[in-house]
Design a protein around this motif. Structure first.
Motif, PDB file in Angstrom:
ATOM      1  N   MET A 140       0.852  -1.195   0.000  1.00 46.55           N
ATOM      2  CA  MET A 140       0.000   0.000   0.000  1.00 46.55           C
ATOM      3  C   MET A 140       0.889   1.247   0.000  1.00 46.55           C
ATOM      4  N   ASN A 141       0.747   2.086  -1.052  1.00 50.79           N
ATOM      5  CA  ASN A 141       1.565   3.288  -1.109  1.00 50.79           C
ATOM      6  C   ASN A 141       0.934   4.412  -0.302  1.00 50.79           C
ATOM      7  N   SER A 142       1.647   5.522  -0.217  1.00 53.33           N
ATOM      8  CA  SER A 142       1.211   6.618   0.647  1.00 53.33           C
ATOM      9  C   SER A 142      -0.115   7.219   0.198  1.00 53.33           C
ATOM     10  N   LEU A 143      -0.336   7.296  -1.125  1.00 53.71           N
ATOM     11  CA  LEU A 143      -1.592   7.865  -1.618  1.00 53.71           C
ATOM     12  C   LEU A 143      -2.767   6.963  -1.268  1.00 53.71           C
ATOM     13  N   GLU A 144      -2.573   5.670  -1.343  1.00 53.09           N
ATOM     14  CA  GLU A 144      -3.634   4.735  -0.972  1.00 53.09           C
ATOM     15  C   GLU A 144      -3.963   4.843   0.509  1.00 53.09           C
ATOM     16  N   ILE A 145      -2.936   5.052   1.329  1.00 55.81           N
ATOM     17  CA  ILE A 145      -3.175   5.244   2.763  1.00 55.81           C
ATOM     18  C   ILE A 145      -4.028   6.478   3.008  1.00 55.81           C
ATOM     19  N   LEU A 146      -3.707   7.570   2.300  1.00 55.77           N
ATOM     20  CA  LEU A 146      -4.485   8.803   2.460  1.00 55.77           C
ATOM     21  C   LEU A 146      -5.924   8.587   2.029  1.00 55.77           C
ATOM     22  N   VAL A 147      -6.138   7.913   0.915  1.00 62.61           N
ATOM     23  CA  VAL A 147      -7.491   7.667   0.407  1.00 62.61           C
ATOM     24  C   VAL A 147      -8.280   6.802   1.378  1.00 62.61           C
ATOM     25  N   GLN A 148      -7.633   5.776   1.937  1.00 62.61           N
ATOM     26  CA  GLN A 148      -8.336   4.837   2.812  1.00 62.61           C
ATOM     27  C   GLN A 148      -8.625   5.429   4.191  1.00 62.61           C
ATOM     28  N   TYR A 149      -7.698   6.221   4.703  1.00 63.88           N
ATOM     29  CA  TYR A 149      -7.825   6.673   6.091  1.00 63.88           C
ATOM     30  C   TYR A 149      -8.124   8.163   6.211  1.00 63.88           C
ATOM     31  N   TRP A 150      -8.510   8.817   5.107  1.00 66.03           N
ATOM     32  CA  TRP A 150      -8.742  10.250   5.195  1.00 66.03           C
ATOM     33  C   TRP A 150      -9.866  10.622   6.167  1.00 66.03           C
ATOM     34  N   ARG A 179      -4.833  10.542  15.691  1.00 69.75           N
ATOM     35  CA  ARG A 179      -5.344   9.741  14.576  1.00 69.75           C
ATOM     36  C   ARG A 179      -4.201   9.233  13.699  1.00 69.75           C
ATOM     37  N   THR A 180      -3.177  10.049  13.543  1.00 64.31           N
ATOM     38  CA  THR A 180      -2.028   9.620  12.750  1.00 64.31           C
ATOM     39  C   THR A 180      -1.353   8.410  13.385  1.00 64.31           C
ATOM     40  N   ARG A 181      -1.220   8.425  14.697  1.00 67.63           N
ATOM     41  CA  ARG A 181      -0.625   7.279  15.377  1.00 67.63           C
ATOM     42  C   ARG A 181      -1.492   6.033  15.219  1.00 67.63           C
ATOM     43  N   GLN A 182      -2.808   6.203  15.256  1.00 75.31           N
ATOM     44  CA  GLN A 182      -3.696   5.063  15.045  1.00 75.31           C
ATOM     45  C   GLN A 182      -3.497   4.456  13.663  1.00 75.31           C
ATOM     46  N   VAL A 183      -3.431   5.323  12.652  1.00 76.07           N
ATOM     47  CA  VAL A 183      -3.240   4.834  11.287  1.00 76.07           C
ATOM     48  C   VAL A 183      -1.883   4.140  11.160  1.00 76.07           C
ATOM     49  N   PHE A 184      -0.852   4.714  11.765  1.00 76.85           N
ATOM     50  CA  PHE A 184       0.473   4.102  11.680  1.00 76.85           C
ATOM     51  C   PHE A 184       0.496   2.725  12.350  1.00 76.85           C
ATOM     52  N   SER A 185      -0.238   2.584  13.447  1.00 80.51           N
ATOM     53  CA  SER A 185      -0.265   1.284  14.130  1.00 80.51           C
ATOM     54  C   SER A 185      -0.908   0.202  13.280  1.00 80.51           C
ATOM     55  N   LYS A 186      -1.716   0.585  12.297  1.00 75.46           N
ATOM     56  CA  LYS A 186      -2.353  -0.383  11.411  1.00 75.46           C
ATOM     57  C   LYS A 186      -1.547  -0.619  10.134  1.00 75.46           C
ATOM     58  N   THR A 187      -0.830   0.397   9.667  1.00 66.96           N
ATOM     59  CA  THR A 187      -0.149   0.297   8.378  1.00 66.96           C
ATOM     60  C   THR A 187       1.366   0.181   8.495  1.00 66.96           C
ATOM     61  N   PHE A 188       1.935   0.692   9.590  1.00 64.44           N
ATOM     62  CA  PHE A 188       3.388   0.743   9.784  1.00 64.44           C
ATOM     63  C   PHE A 188       4.078   1.444   8.613  1.00 64.44           C
ATOM     64  N   LEU A 200       4.022  12.077   7.209  1.00 63.08           N
ATOM     65  CA  LEU A 200       4.241  13.130   6.219  1.00 63.08           C
ATOM     66  C   LEU A 200       2.927  13.804   5.861  1.00 63.08           C
ATOM     67  N   TRP A 201       1.868  12.996   5.684  1.00 65.14           N
ATOM     68  CA  TRP A 201       0.563  13.587   5.394  1.00 65.14           C
ATOM     69  C   TRP A 201       0.091  14.460   6.559  1.00 65.14           C
ATOM     70  N   ALA A 202       0.342  13.994   7.782  1.00 61.49           N
ATOM     71  CA  ALA A 202      -0.045  14.793   8.950  1.00 61.49           C
ATOM     72  C   ALA A 202       0.718  16.109   8.982  1.00 61.49           C
ATOM     73  N   ALA A 203       2.011  16.059   8.673  1.00 63.91           N
ATOM     74  CA  ALA A 203       2.811  17.289   8.654  1.00 63.91           C
ATOM     75  C   ALA A 203       2.296  18.251   7.593  1.00 63.91           C
ATOM     76  N   LEU A 204       1.903  17.725   6.432  1.00 65.58           N
ATOM     77  CA  LEU A 204       1.365  18.580   5.371  1.00 65.58           C
ATOM     78  C   LEU A 204       0.039  19.207   5.784  1.00 65.58           C
ATOM     79  N   ILE A 205      -0.771  18.450   6.514  1.00 68.26           N
ATOM     80  CA  ILE A 205      -2.046  19.005   6.991  1.00 68.26           C
ATOM     81  C   ILE A 205      -1.790  20.132   7.989  1.00 68.26           C
ATOM     82  N   TYR A 206      -0.850  19.911   8.917  1.00 66.52           N
ATOM     83  CA  TYR A 206      -0.480  20.980   9.854  1.00 66.52           C
ATOM     84  C   TYR A 206       0.018  22.209   9.096  1.00 66.52           C
ATOM     85  N   LEU A 207       0.809  21.986   8.072  1.00 65.35           N
ATOM     86  CA  LEU A 207       1.349  23.100   7.285  1.00 65.35           C
ATOM     87  C   LEU A 207       0.228  23.861   6.589  1.00 65.35           C
ATOM     88  N   CYS A 208      -0.756  23.148   6.051  1.00 62.52           N
ATOM     89  CA  CYS A 208      -1.887  23.805   5.374  1.00 62.52           C
ATOM     90  C   CYS A 208      -2.720  24.619   6.355  1.00 62.52           C
TER      91      CYS A 208
END
Length: 244
Positions: free
Chosen positions: A1-11, A183-192, A198-206
């Motif tokens: 699962m690539n990073s974009l798929e993770i964003l789509v699945q867990y957005w 929520r980011t930690r929850q997603v990481f615990s499922k996907t590793f 990185l997506w979380a950092a981009l959201i904070y930046l936005c």
């Protein structure tokens, strides 16, 4: 699962955490903004002995980590459970969101108080004397002269404080408040997959970029408003009509 798929699945989870982060930040900043003007006036005008408790509070909040403050409120309140139950406050302190909000509001109040105190001290003495000369009482002077000018001086620093508060809200996850970082930690615990951070950092930046844009727009409006208010040509006609 690539990073974009993770964003789509867990957005949805990341969106839920983003809304919680914004909620914590805005409520904490607004509560602090409501209290800090009064505290700033005490810091400026009260006698040293009268403002001693406030100075101790400000020094403690600014001199200790916000994580320690959060632990003291969330875990420390359990030590006083009988007392809090007697006063009907236990339902408030048993909620992690309420404890996190209280910690952030208390911390931001200390910083905003000192920022606004500096703004008040930066108001030219001549403007205050001019307000007294045209018959404004103390409350009117504060509302129409002192605070508008003080906020114009302190506005950039207040914006920085809100941004710092938003980034500090990531600590809320340690007391089970699922903000964006939680929520980011929850997603990481499922996907590793570290890309979720990185997506979380981009959201904070936005969020920060949007806030800075809105804050600068408000600063321009505030500068135009207070600039017109302190312009003798702009205020001469309204004062003449009032006297008539």
């Amino acid at each position: 699962m690539n990073s974009l798929e993770i964003l789509v699945q867990y957005w949805p989870r990341l969106l839920d955490g983003t809304l919680m982060t914004i909620k914590l930040t805005l409520l904490g900043a607004l509560i602090a903004a409501a209290v800090s003007p009064v505290f700033a006036l005490v810091r400026v005008h009260a006698a040293p002995m009268a403002q001693a408790p406030l100075r101790i509070y400000v020094s403690f909040m600014r001199g200790t980590p916000i994580l320690a403050q959060l632990f003291l409120i969330f875990y420390g309140s359990g030590q006083f459970r009988p007392f809090l139950q007697e006063w009907g406050l236990w339902n408030f302190f048993r909620d992690p969101f309420n404890c996190a909000l209280l910690a952030f509001a208390l911390n931001s109040t200390a910083y905003q108080t000192e920022i606004l105190r500096g703004g008040i001290l930066g108001v030219p003495r001549g403007e205050i004397e001019a307000a007294k000369a045209i018959g404004l009482n103390r409350l009117q002077t504060l509302r129409r002269v002192v605070f508008p000018h003080a906020y114009r001086i302190a506005w950039p620093a207040l914006g920085n404080e809100v941004i710092l508060l938003m980034k500090a809200s990531a600590l809320a996850s340690v007391v089970t408040v699922f903000d964006l970082m939680g929520r980011t930690r929850q997603v990481f615990s499922k996907t590793f997959d570290f890309s979720v951070y990185l997506w979380a950092a981009l959201i904070y930046l936005c969020i920060t970029a949007i806030f800075v844009l809105l804050w600068r727009q408000a600063e321009r409006r505030l500068s135009r408003h207070t600039g017109a208010r302190h312009n003798p040509q702009a205020t001469a006609q309204p004062l003449k009509e009032t006297r008539a």
